[in-house]
Enzyme design. Structure first.
Site, PDB file in Angstrom:
ATOM      1  N   ARG A 126      68.345  39.089  20.704  1.00  8.62           N
ATOM      2  CA  ARG A 126      68.573  38.880  22.774  1.00  8.62           C
ATOM      3  C   ARG A 126      69.193  37.971  23.322  1.00  8.62           C
ATOM      4  O   ARG A 126      69.993  37.617  24.136  1.00  8.62           O
ATOM      5  CB  ARG A 126      67.052  38.990  22.424  1.00  8.62           C
ATOM      6  N   GLY A 377      60.229  36.220  17.814  1.00  8.83           N
ATOM      7  CA  GLY A 377      59.561  37.266  18.260  1.00  8.83           C
ATOM      8  C   GLY A 377      60.245  38.594  17.989  1.00  8.83           C
ATOM      9  O   GLY A 377      61.513  38.879  17.755  1.00  8.83           O
ATOM     10  N   HIS A 379      60.641  41.400  20.394  1.00  9.12           N
ATOM     11  CA  HIS A 379      61.807  40.756  21.334  1.00  9.12           C
ATOM     12  C   HIS A 379      62.807  39.749  20.993  1.00  9.12           C
ATOM     13  O   HIS A 379      64.232  40.232  21.564  1.00  9.12           O
ATOM     14  CB  HIS A 379      60.965  40.207  23.161  1.00  9.12           C
ATOM     15  N   CYS A 380      62.736  38.827  20.732  1.00  9.32           N
ATOM     16  CA  CYS A 380      63.584  38.017  20.700  1.00  9.32           C
ATOM     17  C   CYS A 380      65.036  38.377  19.378  1.00  9.32           C
ATOM     18  O   CYS A 380      66.216  37.945  19.507  1.00  9.32           O
ATOM     19  CB  CYS A 380      63.309  36.490  20.383  1.00  9.32           C
ATOM     20  N   VAL A 381      64.382  39.063  18.377  1.00 11.14           N
ATOM     21  CA  VAL A 381      65.381  40.368  17.519  1.00 11.14           C
ATOM     22  C   VAL A 381      65.230  41.662  17.771  1.00 11.14           C
ATOM     23  O   VAL A 381      66.176  42.237  16.635  1.00 11.14           O
ATOM     24  CB  VAL A 381      64.903  39.858  16.228  1.00 11.14           C
TER      25      VAL A 381
END
Length: 388
Positions: A126, A377, A379-381
């Site tokens: 992300r 989390g 979203h980050c990945v």
């Protein structure tokens, strides 16, 4: 041994490291970045995340220099998430070379496509990967935000060598090239987790991430804003305060406030496990958004949920650094995937609120290692690739 190997969160307090909060001057020059021309790019936009996806991109963590003895636990959470996303849309995982690709295939299973042709350093696609745009005529392109390991905070917080993220510094360009897409480097430095977009003209971003000398030294807020608006194909940016120096990201927006769709945002008010600085920040973001209008002149509808009050699976001394955010979800074509923390009442309330907001099923996974030891989390990945 680096601090990740000792089990400290990626987003741990600077006080835990004994380092000063002064930001470093960005060390890498943006050689090919040029100011974007808004008029020329007016047709291009980054769609909202709830729009139809072609696929989700992920990247496989493999570096013991970055993760130490936590690596296998982080890999297990990435594999769990990838398999879940793949139930609802295609997933392509970038792995660094054939050996890492083989391990990713074994752990992720046959429903996840793994490629080894795009080098990666870590799992935070992300922040490091490309942002895809569409023009309404079936065309796509991509741009990058010049990832620099969160303003080189990875080195300051954890002592991880800057070179450990070299592949991620070029991930956006290389992934776009693998797809044959036109690519440009933005004239600002930042991360995808530091900005929210509705696909309908409005952005939300934390000042702490962007107006920061560790990413954009010498640039004014107006200059940063103009570049982001142009790249995203938007006309209004709502700035919210954020928190500087308390985590490695300098307060990414995607842990606190997210778009549901144009005109509708959701904010998580901090639960009892979060330090006061994050409680105050969440309330300030909520108040700012509740008084804001978007690019279409709409007063934003602000929905709120509450974070967990307890993390029963996590030792009490580690709870303050844990990313206890339901907001760091990833949206797929058919479902929203977020987390559960073991706080039965708060987990259930968050699931119901998110499902009602999106009108899609919500899946809650136990990703304690990613959200705790990783400090990021779902979203980050993940990074969505929109349908043209």
């Amino acid at each position: 041994m680096n601090q990740q190997a000792d089990g400290l969160s990626r987003r741990a307090m600077l006080a835990r490291t004994g380092l000063a909060a002064a930001a470093l001057t960005a060390a890498r020059v943006l050689g090919d970045a040029a100011p974007a021309q808004a008029a020329a790019q007016a047709a291009w936009r980054v769609p909202g995340e709830e729009a139809a996806h072609k696929r989700t991109w992920m990247s496989w963590p493999h570096s013991s220099t970055i993760w130490g003895n936590l690596l296998s636990k982080i890999q297990a959470d990435i594999a769990k998430l990838a398999k879940e996303v793949a139930r609802y849309e295609p997933v392509t995982m970038c792995a660094n070379g054939s050996a890492n690709a083989a391990k990713a295939r074994t752990m992720c299973g046959s429903t996840v496509t793994v490629i080894s042709s795009v080098p990666v350093s870590d799992c935070w696609i992300r922040d490091a990967g490309p942002l895809f745009r569409v023009d309404g005529a079936g065309n796509r392109d991509a741009f990058g935000l010049n990832f620099n390991a969160w303003g080189e905070n990875a080195t300051r917080f954890y002592g991880i060598p800057a070179s450990a993220y070299d592949n991620d510094r070029t991930l956006a360009r290389n992934l776009a090239a693998s797809l044959g897409l036109p690519f440009a480097r933005a004239a600002v430095v930042g991360e995808g987790g530091g900005i929210e977009y509705d696909g309908d003209g409005t952005l939300i971003a934390t000042e702490s991430c962007w107006i920061n000398s560790n990413r954009n030294p010498g640039k004014t807020r107006a200059q940063i804003e103009a570049e982001l608006l142009s790249r995203f194909g938007a006309s209004k940016l709502i700035w919210v305060p954020g928190v500087t120096g308390q985590d490695v990201t300098d307060g990414h927006i995607d842990g606190t406030a997210r778009y549901i769709g144009p005109g509708v945002v959701m904010v998580q008010l901090a639960g009892a496990v979060r330090p006061d600085v994050w409680t105050r920040n969440a309330q300030a973001i909520r108040d700012t958004l509740a008084n804001a209008t978007d690019a279409r002149g709409r007063r934003l509808q602000v929905l709120t949920i509450e974070g967990p009050d307890t993390l029963p699976r996590i030792p009490s001394g580690q709870r303050g650094d844990f990313l206890s955010s339901y907001m760091n979800w990833t949206v797929t074509n058919q479902a929203v995937i977020t987390v559960q923390f073991g706080d039965t009442a708060k987990d259930a309330a968050a699931k119901t609120a998110i499902a009602n907001a999106f009108g899609r099923p919500v899946v809650q996974l136990n990703l304690d290692n990613l959200y705790g030891n990783g400090g990021g989390g779902a979203h980050c990945v993940t990074m969505q690739e929109p349908q043209p």
